[in-house]
Design a protein around this motif. Structure first.
Motif, PDB file in Angstrom:
ATOM      1  N   GLY A 285       0.833  -1.221   0.000  1.00 50.04           N
ATOM      2  CA  GLY A 285       0.000   0.000   0.000  1.00 50.04           C
ATOM      3  C   GLY A 285       0.858   1.258   0.000  1.00 50.04           C
ATOM      4  N   THR A 286       1.929   1.135   0.852  1.00 45.29           N
ATOM      5  CA  THR A 286       2.839   2.297   0.924  1.00 45.29           C
ATOM      6  C   THR A 286       3.481   2.529  -0.425  1.00 45.29           C
ATOM      7  OG1 THR A 286       3.266   1.796   3.259  1.00 45.29           O
ATOM      8  CG2 THR A 286       4.837   3.216   2.131  1.00 45.29           C
ATOM      9  N   ALA A 287       3.923   1.410  -1.067  1.00 42.15           N
ATOM     10  CA  ALA A 287       4.543   1.532  -2.379  1.00 42.15           C
ATOM     11  C   ALA A 287       3.565   2.068  -3.389  1.00 42.15           C
ATOM     12  CB  ALA A 287       5.105   0.175  -2.823  1.00 42.15           C
ATOM     13  N   ARG A 288       2.314   1.490  -3.323  1.00 43.00           N
ATOM     14  CA  ARG A 288       1.306   1.958  -4.266  1.00 43.00           C
ATOM     15  C   ARG A 288       1.003   3.440  -4.028  1.00 43.00           C
ATOM     16  NH1 ARG A 288      -3.156  -2.927  -4.538  1.00 43.00           N
ATOM     17  NH2 ARG A 288      -1.834  -4.390  -5.764  1.00 43.00           N
ATOM     18  N   ALA A 289       0.920   3.817  -2.733  1.00 41.90           N
ATOM     19  CA  ALA A 289       0.634   5.233  -2.441  1.00 41.90           C
ATOM     20  C   ALA A 289       1.760   6.118  -2.944  1.00 41.90           C
ATOM     21  CB  ALA A 289       0.455   5.404  -0.930  1.00 41.90           C
ATOM     22  N   ALA A 290       3.012   5.642  -2.740  1.00 40.07           N
ATOM     23  CA  ALA A 290       4.143   6.419  -3.228  1.00 40.07           C
ATOM     24  C   ALA A 290       4.131   6.487  -4.730  1.00 40.07           C
ATOM     25  CB  ALA A 290       5.452   5.800  -2.722  1.00 40.07           C
ATOM     26  N   ALA A 291       3.780   5.351  -5.352  1.00 38.35           N
ATOM     27  CA  ALA A 291       3.720   5.306  -6.811  1.00 38.35           C
ATOM     28  C   ALA A 291       2.629   6.232  -7.322  1.00 38.35           C
ATOM     29  CB  ALA A 291       3.513   3.871  -7.284  1.00 38.35           C
ATOM     30  N   GLU A 292       1.490   6.202  -6.632  1.00 40.69           N
ATOM     31  CA  GLU A 292       0.381   7.058  -7.043  1.00 40.69           C
ATOM     32  C   GLU A 292       0.759   8.522  -6.857  1.00 40.69           C
ATOM     33  OE1 GLU A 292      -2.492   6.443  -8.436  1.00 40.69           O
ATOM     34  OE2 GLU A 292      -2.213   4.248  -8.533  1.00 40.69           O
ATOM     35  N   LEU A 296       0.925  10.994  -9.781  1.00 39.20           N
ATOM     36  CA  LEU A 296       0.147  12.235  -9.815  1.00 39.20           C
ATOM     37  C   LEU A 296       1.084  13.445  -9.987  1.00 39.20           C
ATOM     38  CD1 LEU A 296      -2.497  11.551  -7.022  1.00 39.20           C
ATOM     39  CD2 LEU A 296      -2.861  11.611  -9.488  1.00 39.20           C
ATOM     40  N   THR A 297       2.211  13.373  -9.263  1.00 36.39           N
ATOM     41  CA  THR A 297       3.172  14.490  -9.377  1.00 36.39           C
ATOM     42  C   THR A 297       3.668  14.601 -10.788  1.00 36.39           C
ATOM     43  OG1 THR A 297       3.823  14.165  -7.068  1.00 36.39           O
ATOM     44  CG2 THR A 297       5.322  15.408  -8.462  1.00 36.39           C
ATOM     45  N   ALA A 298       3.956  13.432 -11.450  1.00 40.47           N
ATOM     46  CA  ALA A 298       4.429  13.431 -12.819  1.00 40.47           C
ATOM     47  C   ALA A 298       3.376  13.943 -13.749  1.00 40.47           C
ATOM     48  CB  ALA A 298       4.876  12.033 -13.226  1.00 40.47           C
ATOM     49  N   HIS A 299       2.137  13.604 -13.522  1.00 38.98           N
ATOM     50  CA  HIS A 299       1.060  14.073 -14.397  1.00 38.98           C
ATOM     51  C   HIS A 299       0.818  15.552 -14.210  1.00 38.98           C
ATOM     52  CE1 HIS A 299       0.380   9.835 -15.084  1.00 38.98           C
ATOM     53  NE2 HIS A 299      -0.569  10.145 -16.046  1.00 38.98           N
ATOM     54  N   GLN A 300       0.981  15.959 -12.940  1.00 37.83           N
ATOM     55  CA  GLN A 300       0.764  17.390 -12.717  1.00 37.83           C
ATOM     56  C   GLN A 300       1.835  18.220 -13.432  1.00 37.83           C
ATOM     57  OE1 GLN A 300       0.678  17.938  -8.479  1.00 37.83           O
ATOM     58  NE2 GLN A 300      -1.381  16.955  -8.230  1.00 37.83           N
TER      59      GLN A 300
END
Length: 346
Positions: A285-292, A296-300
């Motif tokens: 979850g932590t990895a997924r949250a970090a990935a998300e 999101l940061t990359a998309h922004q």
């Protein structure tokens, strides 16, 4: 019988070893002896042939006892002519000079003499003897009386005959009398047989009683042993049941302990697995949250055109397989317009 053969008016005589030949020629003694062989003239010869071997004379006659009962005596005499020369002068033993056969029947004459003499003495003895005594002791008495009478008979001695032996074979009463005499003895024998039968039956009954008692004793012993066997079998069954129950209890306890150990191990395993899963899920979850967050940061920070291109790529990845695409002028016009507008904005 002498063997006589003829040759040229003469005769040849050949006697047997048991024949005494007496040859008289013109009244004078020419040959005499046993087993002779000689020639003679038949017209002047007088021949006698006397047998000197032992002769058997069987006789069967009836007599009457002192109690007027008829008995039959069967006896046999053995006699021999001991003085053939004397016998030839008392009895006609002359033979035919041509055939050698006796002219008379001298042996029948001797048999009649011996038979009548023996019967005379036997009849005299039995006439003074009761039937019961005659049947009991008559055989030996008659034999002795006949032998003594024949030995003392002067006529027989003067004939040159000697009685060698006397045998009384049987002395029997009439059949009816014999059956009547047999009845008491038969009754006694029957009584003895009945007594033996009764004794045998009594012994058989005693044996049967003993056998029955033995069978009853055996049955009682068998029943007692069967009872012991049943008791032992019951005890064995109880002991076997107790042992089986104890074994089942031990086996159940062992199985329960094994189940408890397995359950504890399974619970621990599951706890460890749950903790590992929770830890892995937390890390994931932590990895997924970090990935998300990074996504999101990359998309922004990314350009809108890049985002659209990424969206199209992502969309293309999830679209089904398209074998053919039909592009209409309207679609192309709109796309071209959008592309042109995009280029202008850039």
């Amino acid at each position: 019988m002498a063997d006589i053969t003829a040759r040229l008016g003469f005769r040849h005589l050949r006697a047997t070893p048991t024949s005494h030949i007496r040859h008289l020629n013109r009244g004078q003694l020419a040959h005499e002896g046993t087993g002779l062989a000689f020639w003679f003239r038949p017209l002047s010869a007088a021949l006698s042939e006397v047998p000197v071997d032992d002769r058997e004379l069987a006789m069967l006659f009836h007599s009457r006892t002192s109690d007027f009962q008829d008995v039959t005596v069967q006896a046999t005499l053995t006699y021999r002519i001991t003085d053939p020369a004397l016998a030839a002068t008392r009895v006609d033993f002359g033979i035919d000079p041509d055939s050698g056969a006796w002219r008379a029947a001298p042996l029948d004459q001797l048999a009649t003499l011996l038979t009548e003499t023996a019967q005379q003495h036997a009849l005299g003895l039995l006439a003074r003897t009761p039937l019961a005594t005659a049947l009991a002791d008559g055989v030996s008495a008659v034999r002795e009386r006949m032998a003594a009478g024949l030995a003392g008979e002067a006529r027989i001695a003067e004939t040159g005959v000697e009685v060698i032996a006397v045998r009384v074979v049987a002395l029997r009463p009439e059949p009816e009398v014999e059956r009547a005499l047999r009845t008491p003895a038969r009754e006694l024998v029957q009584q003895e047989a009945d007594r033996a039968t009764f004794e045998r039956r009594a012994v058989a009954v005693e044996h049967e009683r003993g056998i029955a008692e033995n069978e009853l004793t055996n049955r009682i012993e068998l029943a007692r042993r069967e009872e012991q066997l049943l008791a032992q079998q019951g005890a064995n069954a109880r002991l076997r049941a107790e042992e089986e129950a104890a074994a089942d209890r031990v086996r159940t306890e062992a199985e329960a302990e094994a189940d408890r150990v397995r359950a504890t191990a399974e619970a621990e395993r599951r706890t460890r697995l749950a903790a590992a899963d929770a830890e892995a899920a937390h890390g994931l979850g932590t990895a997924r949250a970090a990935a998300e967050a990074a996504w999101l940061t990359a998309h922004q920070q990314a350009d809108p055109a890049v985002l659209r291109a990424l969206a199209l790529m992502r969309l293309a990845e999830h679209l089904p397989r398209i074998d053919s695409v039909t592009l209409t002028p309207d679609l192309l016009s709109g796309l071209l317009t959008k592309l042109g507008a995009g280029g202008a904005d850039a």
